[in-house]
Motif scaffolding. Structure first.
Motif, PDB file in Angstrom:
ATOM      1  N   ASN A  61      34.962  26.270  89.300  1.00  0.00           N
ATOM      2  CA  ASN A  61      34.843  25.146  90.227  1.00  0.00           C
ATOM      3  C   ASN A  61      35.910  25.142  91.311  1.00  0.00           C
ATOM      4  N   MET A  62      37.167  25.373  90.924  1.00  0.00           N
ATOM      5  CA  MET A  62      38.244  25.298  91.904  1.00  0.00           C
ATOM      6  C   MET A  62      38.179  26.449  92.910  1.00  0.00           C
ATOM      7  N   ALA A  63      37.949  27.654  92.423  1.00  0.00           N
ATOM      8  CA  ALA A  63      37.822  28.788  93.335  1.00  0.00           C
ATOM      9  C   ALA A  63      36.643  28.565  94.274  1.00  0.00           C
ATOM     10  N   ALA A  64      35.543  28.050  93.735  1.00  0.00           N
ATOM     11  CA  ALA A  64      34.365  27.787  94.568  1.00  0.00           C
ATOM     12  C   ALA A  64      34.666  26.740  95.627  1.00  0.00           C
ATOM     13  N   ALA A  65      35.464  25.728  95.265  1.00  0.00           N
ATOM     14  CA  ALA A  65      35.829  24.692  96.239  1.00  0.00           C
ATOM     15  C   ALA A  65      36.647  25.283  97.379  1.00  0.00           C
ATOM     16  N   ILE A  66      37.594  26.162  97.051  1.00  0.00           N
ATOM     17  CA  ILE A  66      38.410  26.809  98.075  1.00  0.00           C
ATOM     18  C   ILE A  66      37.536  27.674  98.983  1.00  0.00           C
ATOM     19  N   PHE A  93      39.700  36.552  94.545  1.00  0.00           N
ATOM     20  CA  PHE A  93      39.740  35.495  93.532  1.00  0.00           C
ATOM     21  C   PHE A  93      39.444  36.109  92.174  1.00  0.00           C
ATOM     22  N   ILE A  94      40.443  36.067  91.294  1.00  0.00           N
ATOM     23  CA  ILE A  94      40.200  36.464  89.904  1.00  0.00           C
ATOM     24  C   ILE A  94      39.822  35.186  89.163  1.00  0.00           C
ATOM     25  N   GLY A  95      38.547  35.058  88.844  1.00  0.00           N
ATOM     26  CA  GLY A  95      37.979  33.813  88.361  1.00  0.00           C
ATOM     27  C   GLY A  95      37.297  33.115  89.528  1.00  0.00           C
ATOM     28  N   CYS A  96      36.101  32.622  89.286  1.00  0.00           N
ATOM     29  CA  CYS A  96      35.371  31.962  90.374  1.00  0.00           C
ATOM     30  C   CYS A  96      34.647  30.733  89.831  1.00  0.00           C
ATOM     31  N   GLY A 119      34.920  27.539 108.804  1.00  0.00           N
ATOM     32  CA  GLY A 119      34.999  28.736 109.633  1.00  0.00           C
ATOM     33  C   GLY A 119      36.329  29.450 109.565  1.00  0.00           C
ATOM     34  N   ILE A 120      37.132  29.134 108.555  1.00  0.00           N
ATOM     35  CA  ILE A 120      38.447  29.771 108.411  1.00  0.00           C
ATOM     36  C   ILE A 120      38.285  31.200 107.896  1.00  0.00           C
ATOM     37  N   LEU A 121      37.328  31.388 106.989  1.00  0.00           N
ATOM     38  CA  LEU A 121      37.016  32.712 106.453  1.00  0.00           C
ATOM     39  C   LEU A 121      35.545  33.025 106.678  1.00  0.00           C
ATOM     40  N   ALA A 122      35.230  34.312 106.697  1.00  0.00           N
ATOM     41  CA  ALA A 122      33.846  34.778 106.706  1.00  0.00           C
ATOM     42  C   ALA A 122      33.533  35.338 105.322  1.00  0.00           C
ATOM     43  N   LYS A 123      32.267  35.375 104.979  1.00  0.00           N
ATOM     44  CA  LYS A 123      31.877  35.833 103.643  1.00  0.00           C
ATOM     45  C   LYS A 123      32.364  37.243 103.354  1.00  0.00           C
ATOM     46  N   GLU A 124      32.376  38.090 104.382  1.00  0.00           N
ATOM     47  CA  GLU A 124      32.812  39.469 104.172  1.00  0.00           C
ATOM     48  C   GLU A 124      34.313  39.595 103.940  1.00  0.00           C
ATOM     49  N   ASP A 125      35.065  38.511 104.158  1.00  0.00           N
ATOM     50  CA  ASP A 125      36.510  38.518 103.903  1.00  0.00           C
ATOM     51  C   ASP A 125      36.844  38.291 102.428  1.00  0.00           C
ATOM     52  N   ILE A 126      35.855  37.894 101.627  1.00  0.00           N
ATOM     53  CA  ILE A 126      36.116  37.353 100.290  1.00  0.00           C
ATOM     54  C   ILE A 126      35.607  38.283  99.199  1.00  0.00           C
ATOM     55  N   GLU A 138      28.378  40.125  84.103  1.00  0.00           N
ATOM     56  CA  GLU A 138      27.504  40.599  85.172  1.00  0.00           C
ATOM     57  C   GLU A 138      26.563  39.495  85.644  1.00  0.00           C
ATOM     58  N   SER A 139      26.114  38.674  84.706  1.00  0.00           N
ATOM     59  CA  SER A 139      25.192  37.592  85.080  1.00  0.00           C
ATOM     60  C   SER A 139      25.882  36.586  85.998  1.00  0.00           C
ATOM     61  N   SER A 140      27.151  36.276  85.701  1.00  0.00           N
ATOM     62  CA  SER A 140      27.900  35.356  86.559  1.00  0.00           C
ATOM     63  C   SER A 140      28.146  35.975  87.931  1.00  0.00           C
ATOM     64  N   ALA A 141      28.469  37.265  87.956  1.00  0.00           N
ATOM     65  CA  ALA A 141      28.703  37.950  89.220  1.00  0.00           C
ATOM     66  C   ALA A 141      27.447  37.931  90.087  1.00  0.00           C
ATOM     67  N   LYS A 142      26.304  38.177  89.475  1.00  0.00           N
ATOM     68  CA  LYS A 142      25.042  38.172  90.218  1.00  0.00           C
ATOM     69  C   LYS A 142      24.732  36.786  90.768  1.00  0.00           C
ATOM     70  N   ARG A 143      24.981  35.761  89.943  1.00  0.00           N
ATOM     71  CA  ARG A 143      24.708  34.380  90.379  1.00  0.00           C
ATOM     72  C   ARG A 143      25.588  34.003  91.575  1.00  0.00           C
ATOM     73  N   ILE A 144      26.865  34.384  91.516  1.00  0.00           N
ATOM     74  CA  ILE A 144      27.784  34.059  92.605  1.00  0.00           C
ATOM     75  C   ILE A 144      27.405  34.802  93.886  1.00  0.00           C
ATOM     76  N   GLN A 145      27.015  36.065  93.744  1.00  0.00           N
ATOM     77  CA  GLN A 145      26.573  36.832  94.904  1.00  0.00           C
ATOM     78  C   GLN A 145      25.369  36.161  95.575  1.00  0.00           C
ATOM     79  N   GLU A 146      24.450  35.678  94.751  1.00  0.00           N
ATOM     80  CA  GLU A 146      23.226  35.079  95.279  1.00  0.00           C
ATOM     81  C   GLU A 146      23.462  33.690  95.870  1.00  0.00           C
ATOM     82  N   THR A 147      24.300  32.889  95.213  1.00  0.00           N
ATOM     83  CA  THR A 147      24.475  31.502  95.653  1.00  0.00           C
ATOM     84  C   THR A 147      25.522  31.345  96.749  1.00  0.00           C
ATOM     85  N   MET A 148      26.584  32.175  96.714  1.00  0.00           N
ATOM     86  CA  MET A 148      27.675  32.032  97.669  1.00  0.00           C
ATOM     87  C   MET A 148      27.671  33.102  98.755  1.00  0.00           C
ATOM     88  N   GLY A 149      26.976  34.189  98.490  1.00  0.00           N
ATOM     89  CA  GLY A 149      26.879  35.249  99.482  1.00  0.00           C
ATOM     90  C   GLY A 149      28.134  36.080  99.649  1.00  0.00           C
TER      91      GLY A 149
END
Length: 264
Positions: A10-15, A5-8, A23-30, A37-48
Motif C-alpha cells: 500500500n505505501m509503495a503504491a501510494a508513493i 521499490f523493494i516491496g510494492c 508528473g514527477i515520475l514516468a512509468k519507465e522510471d520505476i 510472480e502473480s503479484s508482479a504480474k498484477r502490479i505490471q498490469e494495474t500500475m504499468g
C-alpha cells in the motif's frame, strides 16, 4: 534516473501513484520487486511499471531505492543486497523502528540513507510523512525525496528522535480517528440516524475540523472554544468527554505506540 521499490504494498503504491499523478515520475522510471510472480504480474498490469521477483535486479539499477517491506523482513533484504546495490544510491526506508544506525549496520556504514515514516491517508492523497536523512545525504537528494513524498500529501524533515513520535501521532493515529468516527456514528445511530448517513456526517465533520486546524493556524483549543457557546449543547458533550478521560486516554495511546516502536 531510476527509482526502485523493494516491496510494492500500500505505501509503495501510494508513493508511486502520487508521483505518477503529479508528473514527477514516468512509468519507465520505476522498478519494483515483490515476492511472487502473480503479484508482479498484477502490479505490471494495474500500475504499468516494471515489476519482478528479483530484489537484486532492482537494487543494482535504482538511483533511489525504497525499502518498502515490513520491518521483520528488512534484515533478510539487507543480507541479499548488501554490497550489490548501485554505487551512489540513496536508500529510502519506510520501515518502522529501524533506526539509521541499524540500517547502516545492515546495509553499509558509508551508504546514503533516508528514514521516512508515512501514514495510510497517503492512499487518498492526504498523507503526512516524517523524513530523516543521514549526514551523507545531500540537500538536493533530500529535496528530491521530499518532492516525491509531497505528491501524496505533506512531508517534512524531522530529527530521528522525533521520527518515532511521528509514527505514533500520524502513523498509528488514523486507527484512533477511525474509532472516534465510528463512535460518533454509533451515538447518532442510537438516537435514530441511519448508519450510512451517520458515517458520512461524522467523517465529514472530522475532515472539516482537521482542515480548520491546518488552514486557520489557530490553536485547537481556540477552535474548540468557538464551537462551545455559553450554556449550549457542545459544552455539555465536552464536559462528558473530560470526565471520561478522553485526553489522557489519547495521550496514553500515543505513548504506548512510541514505546512499542522502540522495541521493534
Amino acid at each position: 534516473m531510476k527509482y526502485g521499490f523493494i516491496g510494492c504494498g500500500n505505501m509503495a503504491a501510494a508513493i508511486i501513484n502520487g508521483a505518477l499523478a503529479k508528473g514527477i515520475l514516468a512509468k519507465e522510471d520505476i522498478l519494483a520487486s515483490v515476492k511472487t510472480e502473480s503479484s508482479a504480474k498484477r502490479i505490471q498490469e494495474t500500475m504499468g511499471i516494471a515489476c519482478t521477483t528479483d530484489n537484486l535486479s532492482v537494487a543494482s539499477q535504482a538511483d533511489y531505492l525504497f525499502l518498502a517491506v515490513k520491518p521483520q523482513f528488512c534484515e533478510e533484504v539487507a543480507l541479499e543486497v548488501r554490497g550489490k546495490r548501485k554505487k551512489g544510491q540513496v536508500l529510502v526506508s519506510i520501515a518502522a523502528g529501524k533506526t539509521l544506525a541499524w540500517l547502516k549496520e545492515k546495509f553499509g556504514e558509508n551508504e546514503k540513507i533516508i528514514r521516512t515514516m508515512p501514514n495510510t491517508p497517503a492512499l487518498v492523497g492526504e498523507g503526512i510523512t516524517g523524513v530523516c536523512p543521514d549526514d551523507l545525504v545531500s540537500r538536493e537528494e533530500t529535496d528530491l525525496v521530499l518532492e516525491l513524498l509531497n505528491s501524496f500529501g505533506k512531508a517534512a524533515v524531522v530529527t530521528e528522535p522525533i521520527l518515532d513520535i511521528v509514527g505514533a501521532v500520524s502513523g498509528s493515529s488514523p486507527a484512533f480517528v477511525f474509532m472516534f468516527i465510528e463512535a460518533l456514528a454509533d451515538g447518532a445511530v442510537a438516537e435514530g440516524m441511519p448508519r450510512a448517513q451517520a458515517y458520512t456526517f461524522a467523517a465529514q465533520s472530522v475532515l472539516g475540523s482537521a482542515k480548520m486546524v491546518l488552514e486557520t493556524g489557530l490553536h485547537p483549543g481556540a477552535l474548540k472554544d468557538m464551537v462551545c457557546s455559553p450554556g449550549g449543547t457542545t459544552i455539555e458533550g465536552v464536559n462528558v468527554l473530560e470526565k471520561e478521560g478522553m485526553r489522557s486516554a489519547v495521550m496514553d495511546a500515543v505513548r504506548a505506540c512510541i514505546a512499542k516502536t522502540k522495541k521493534l
